[in-house]
Scaffold this motif. Structure first.
Motif, short mmCIF file in Angstrom:
data_model
loop_
_atom_site.label_atom_id
_atom_site.label_comp_id
_atom_site.label_asym_id
_atom_site.label_seq_id
_atom_site.Cartn_x
_atom_site.Cartn_y
_atom_site.Cartn_z
N MET A 186 0.75 -1.13 0.00
CA MET A 186 0.00 0.00 0.00
C MET A 186 0.77 1.17 0.00
N VAL A 187 0.06 2.30 -0.02
CA VAL A 187 0.77 3.53 -0.29
C VAL A 187 0.87 4.31 1.00
N GLY A 191 -4.89 9.17 13.68
CA GLY A 191 -5.61 9.32 12.43
C GLY A 191 -4.67 9.43 11.24
N LYS A 192 -5.29 9.58 10.07
CA LYS A 192 -4.50 9.66 8.84
C LYS A 192 -4.31 11.10 8.39
N THR A 193 -4.37 12.03 9.36
CA THR A 193 -4.19 13.43 8.99
C THR A 193 -2.70 13.79 8.96
N ALA A 225 -11.05 8.45 0.22
CA ALA A 225 -11.46 7.05 0.18
C ALA A 225 -10.83 6.30 1.33
N LEU A 226 -11.07 4.99 1.34
CA LEU A 226 -10.70 4.13 2.45
C LEU A 226 -9.31 4.38 3.05
N LEU A 227 -8.34 4.58 2.19
CA LEU A 227 -6.96 4.68 2.69
C LEU A 227 -6.71 5.97 3.46
N VAL A 274 -16.66 8.37 8.64
CA VAL A 274 -16.62 8.27 7.17
C VAL A 274 -15.88 7.00 6.78
N TRP A 275 -14.72 6.78 7.44
CA TRP A 275 -13.93 5.58 7.14
C TRP A 275 -14.73 4.31 7.47
N ARG A 276 -15.38 4.30 8.65
CA ARG A 276 -16.14 3.10 9.06
C ARG A 276 -17.23 2.77 8.04
N GLN A 321 -17.28 3.59 4.86
CA GLN A 321 -16.66 3.12 3.61
C GLN A 321 -16.16 1.69 3.76
N ARG A 322 -15.57 1.38 4.90
CA ARG A 322 -15.00 0.04 5.08
C ARG A 322 -16.13 -1.00 5.05
N ARG A 323 -17.25 -0.67 5.72
CA ARG A 323 -18.40 -1.59 5.71
C ARG A 323 -18.91 -1.83 4.29
N GLU A 359 0.05 -2.13 -7.18
CA GLU A 359 1.48 -1.79 -7.15
C GLU A 359 2.23 -2.55 -6.05
N THR A 360 1.62 -2.64 -4.86
CA THR A 360 2.27 -3.32 -3.74
C THR A 360 2.52 -4.81 -4.05
N THR A 361 1.47 -5.47 -4.56
CA THR A 361 1.60 -6.91 -4.85
C THR A 361 2.62 -7.11 -5.97
N ALA A 374 2.51 5.81 8.62
CA ALA A 374 2.51 7.08 9.36
C ALA A 374 1.15 7.35 10.00
N ARG A 375 1.18 8.03 11.13
CA ARG A 375 -0.05 8.40 11.81
C ARG A 375 0.13 9.76 12.48
N ARG A 376 -1.01 10.39 12.84
CA ARG A 376 -0.97 11.63 13.62
C ARG A 376 -1.83 11.42 14.86
N ALA A 385 -7.26 -2.00 13.35
CA ALA A 385 -8.47 -1.75 12.56
C ALA A 385 -8.14 -1.25 11.15
N ARG A 386 -7.02 -0.54 10.99
CA ARG A 386 -6.68 0.01 9.68
C ARG A 386 -5.74 -0.89 8.88
N ALA A 387 -5.67 -2.15 9.26
CA ALA A 387 -4.81 -3.07 8.49
C ALA A 387 -5.36 -3.20 7.07
N CYS A 388 -4.52 -3.67 6.18
CA CYS A 388 -4.87 -3.76 4.76
C CYS A 388 -6.12 -4.62 4.53
N ILE A 389 -7.05 -4.07 3.80
CA ILE A 389 -8.28 -4.81 3.50
C ILE A 389 -8.00 -5.89 2.42
C1 HEM Z 1 1.53 -7.15 -1.09
C2 HEM Z 1 0.46 -6.40 -1.23
C3 HEM Z 1 -0.02 -5.35 -0.26
C4 HEM Z 1 0.64 -4.73 0.76
C5 HEM Z 1 2.08 -4.92 1.19
C6 HEM Z 1 -0.30 -3.81 1.36
C7 HEM Z 1 -0.02 -3.01 2.46
C8 HEM Z 1 -0.94 -2.20 3.10
C9 HEM Z 1 -0.68 -1.47 4.31
C10 HEM Z 1 0.62 -1.46 5.09
C11 HEM Z 1 -1.82 -0.79 4.62
C12 HEM Z 1 -2.02 0.14 5.82
C13 HEM Z 1 -1.62 1.54 5.45
C14 HEM Z 1 -1.69 2.47 6.64
O1 HEM Z 1 -2.04 2.06 7.72
O2 HEM Z 1 -1.38 3.65 6.47
C15 HEM Z 1 -2.79 -1.08 3.59
C16 HEM Z 1 -4.06 -0.56 3.55
C17 HEM Z 1 -4.92 -0.77 2.50
N1 HEM Z 1 -4.75 -1.63 1.44
FE1 HEM Z 1 -3.17 -2.82 1.12
N2 HEM Z 1 -1.48 -3.87 0.68
C18 HEM Z 1 -1.36 -4.81 -0.30
C19 HEM Z 1 -2.33 -5.21 -1.18
C20 HEM Z 1 -3.59 -4.65 -1.29
C21 HEM Z 1 -4.61 -5.07 -2.21
C22 HEM Z 1 -4.48 -6.25 -3.17
C23 HEM Z 1 -5.67 -4.21 -2.03
C24 HEM Z 1 -6.99 -4.18 -2.75
C25 HEM Z 1 -7.34 -4.95 -3.74
C26 HEM Z 1 -5.30 -3.27 -0.99
C27 HEM Z 1 -6.09 -2.24 -0.53
C28 HEM Z 1 -5.84 -1.52 0.61
C29 HEM Z 1 -6.76 -0.53 1.17
C30 HEM Z 1 -8.09 -0.10 0.56
C31 HEM Z 1 -6.20 -0.08 2.36
C32 HEM Z 1 -6.79 0.92 3.34
C33 HEM Z 1 -7.55 0.10 4.39
C34 HEM Z 1 -8.20 0.95 5.48
O3 HEM Z 1 -7.60 1.92 5.94
O4 HEM Z 1 -9.31 0.57 5.87
N3 HEM Z 1 -4.04 -3.58 -0.55
N4 HEM Z 1 -2.23 -1.95 2.68
#
Ligand code: HEM
Length: 478
Positions: A1-2, A105-107, A121-123, A129-131, A133-135, A293-295, A358-360, A423-427
């Motif tokens: 993720m970003v 928070g994400k500010t 959006a979710l990220l 608002v986040w809750r 969207q996540r649901r 991009e992450t995958t 990162a967090r604030r 709670a904010r782990a990757c969906i």
């Molecule tokens: C190897 C692949 C991936 C890695 C390493 C990764 C990593 C992460 C991390 C570290 C976060 C938390 C960011 C934060 O707390 O600031 C995150 C959140 C998120 N990721 Fe991933 N991610 C991956 C794949 C994906 C995929 C495949 C999707 C969607 C198809 C996705 C969608 C999201 C979304 C929407 C969030 C925000 C979740 C929320 O805050 O509720 N990610 N990811």
């Protein structure tokens, strides 16, 4: 993720706040006098701030590693008057992400540029608002849906295997980017993105470049920001095109995909109306980018590591030959391919795609016994946690067996967190793990990519941990 890309993410030259000196007791934005963690002395001039920023930009990983070596697991480096805590210890990460997750928070300033690109959006959102969207989005990642996505992932990987020319040299990082992009578009939006992957890749490059840059300059002085806006437009054209098409056709794929869920969603807690195009666009562009991009980087690093570790590669091949014997993998095979998953997991340990989080602090909190005043920024260096010899002896070595259940059980839980925690782990965690395992299982049965002679592998730690200059590899047939 970003995520955030800097120690302080947005480190602007400027005067540090009064009382930001270290390690003596200081005043931060709270009424109390309190002890702060050790850290570098305050930067007293704009020149020293520029020097600091330059050193960070050139080698952020080396820069931060040096600081941890000097100050220990947690250090304090206020920037422009904002208290900044930098962390790597699993216990501290747990305190921020899990125990006190609701206090943060994400500010964070790191998200300002991200939000300009991704929208709300979710990220990037917080609170109710986040809750909401996540649901709304969660059903697209249910176990049942993931089972269905698995066959699309294998189909795309198989298509790529048939396109690959034995003996040819190709940029595997680019190939993985296209593959994961196609998979996310087909599974979540039922959209075939072939023909548009060039525009997306170009937009991503520009955006990645912009996000690692200082965000404090006015727009007219920031070529990166202007370029990022151009990239945003290019992506928006694709995304809005998808929304328009779906609204016009009125059709629903079976089972309904994420795009359908969003186009037909009712805001039950608001006025009961449907979501506007902008709101849908923000969710889609987030999934689009976060989801591929992450995958892609994780897979690229795995191919590179396998090419450098023939023993591990042999074990991988043996597992694939025994379990699959040349046929394509399915969702049901995942449990029988543990070594394949360990390779992917170990690659994400060595090269975590989201290398910082990162967090604030939205209210007063505490980390490692230190007071964290409201308004403080926190940067968690996942990369450093993953390279810590206390949790991973011989930390630079590629040893997939580190992910065998008995080895995992011996480590603190948050010593490994490529997907964050709480709670904010990757969906998309399960989506990514399944995709990684299936893509490796499909392609490694037919090819053993080898690094192109003369190519020097380097990391480009910007938004995500990309391989600098791609990953040219020769596609040796098996
Ligand atoms: C190897 C692949 C991936 C890695 C390493 C990764 C990593 C992460 C991390 C570290 C976060 C938390 C960011 C934060 O707390 O600031 C995150 C959140 C998120 N990721 Fe991933 N991610 C991956 C794949 C994906 C995929 C495949 C999707 C969607 C198809 C996705 C969608 C999201 C979304 C929407 C969030 C925000 C979740 C929320 O805050 O509720 N990610 N990811």
């Amino acid at each position: 993720m970003v995520v955030a890309s800097a120690e302080a993410s947005t480190v602007a030259p400027g005067r540090p706040s009064r009382g930001a000196s270290n390690p003596a007791a200081v005043t931060v934005a709270s009424k109390r006098w309190t002890r702060v963690p050790p850290g570098p002395p305050p930067r007293r001039s704009t020149l020293s701030s520029v020097g600091y920023y330059y050193r960070f930009l050139v080698d952020s990983l080396g820069f931060v590693r040096e600081r941890f070596d000097r100050y220990g697991d947690i250090y304090y480096a206020p920037s422009r008057g904002v208290p900044l805590f930098v962390l790597r210890h699993p216990d501290h990460l747990w305190e921020v992400l899990v125990r006190d997750g609701a206090k943060y928070g994400k500010t964070h300033s790191a998200f300002a540029m991200l939000e300009r690109f991704l929208g709300k959006a979710l990220l990037t959102t917080d609170g109710d608002v986040w809750r909401r969207q996540r649901r709304m989005v969660q059903p697209a990642f249910s176990k049942k849906r993931l089972e269905g996505y698995a066959s699309v992932m294998v189909d795309e990987a198989d298509r790529l295997a048939r396109e690959w020319q034995p003996g040819a040299t190709t940029d595997v990082s680019r190939e993985m980017m296209e593959l994961t992009l196609r998979a996310v578009c087909r599974t979540l939006f039922s959209h075939d993105v072939r023909g548009q992957t060039d525009s997306v890749a170009e937009a991503m490059d520009v955006f990645r470049n912009a996000l690692g840059r200082p965000d404090f300059l006015p727009r007219w002085m920031s070529p990166w920001r202007r370029q990022a806006e151009g990239a945003k437009q290019a992506l928006d054209d694709i995304i809005y095109g998808m929304i328009r098409e779906r609204r016009a056709s009125g059709e629903s794929p079976e089972p309904a995909d994420l795009l359908h869920m969003l186009v037909t969603a009712k805001d039950t807690e608001g006025d009961g109306g449907t979501l506007g195009d902008t709101e849908i666009r923000d969710q889609l562009v987030t999934m689009f980018l976060a989801g591929h991009e992450t995958t892609s980087h994780a897979l690229t690093w795995t191919w590179y590591l396998l090419s450098q570790h023939p023993d591990a590669e042999r074990k991988l091949h043996a597992e694939l030959d025994t379990v699959l014997g040349g046929r394509l993998p399915t969702y049901e095979d995942l449990a029988s391919l543990p070594y394949t998953r360990w390779c992917f997991e170990e690659a994400m340990r060595l090269y975590p795609p989201a290398f910082t989080i990162a967090r604030r602090a939205e209210e007063d909190a505490e980390i490692g016994g230190y007071h964290v005043p409201k308004g403080s920024e926190v940067v968690m260096w996942i990369y450093m946690t993953h390279h810590d010899a206390r949790w991973y002896p011989n930390p630079r070595a590629f040893i997939p067996e580190r992910f065998a259940p008995e080895a995992v059980a011996k480590r603190p839980r948050l010593a490994y967190l490529p997907f964050a925690a709480g709670a904010r782990a990757c969906i998309g965690k399960m989506f990514a793990l399944i995709e990684g395992q299936l893509v490796l299982a499909t392609l490694a049965q037919r090819f053993r990519p080898r690094l192109a002679p003369g190519h020097e592998v380097k990391m480009a730690p910007r938004v995500t941990l990309a391989p600098k200059g791609g990953m040219p590899m020769r596609l040796e047939p098996r």
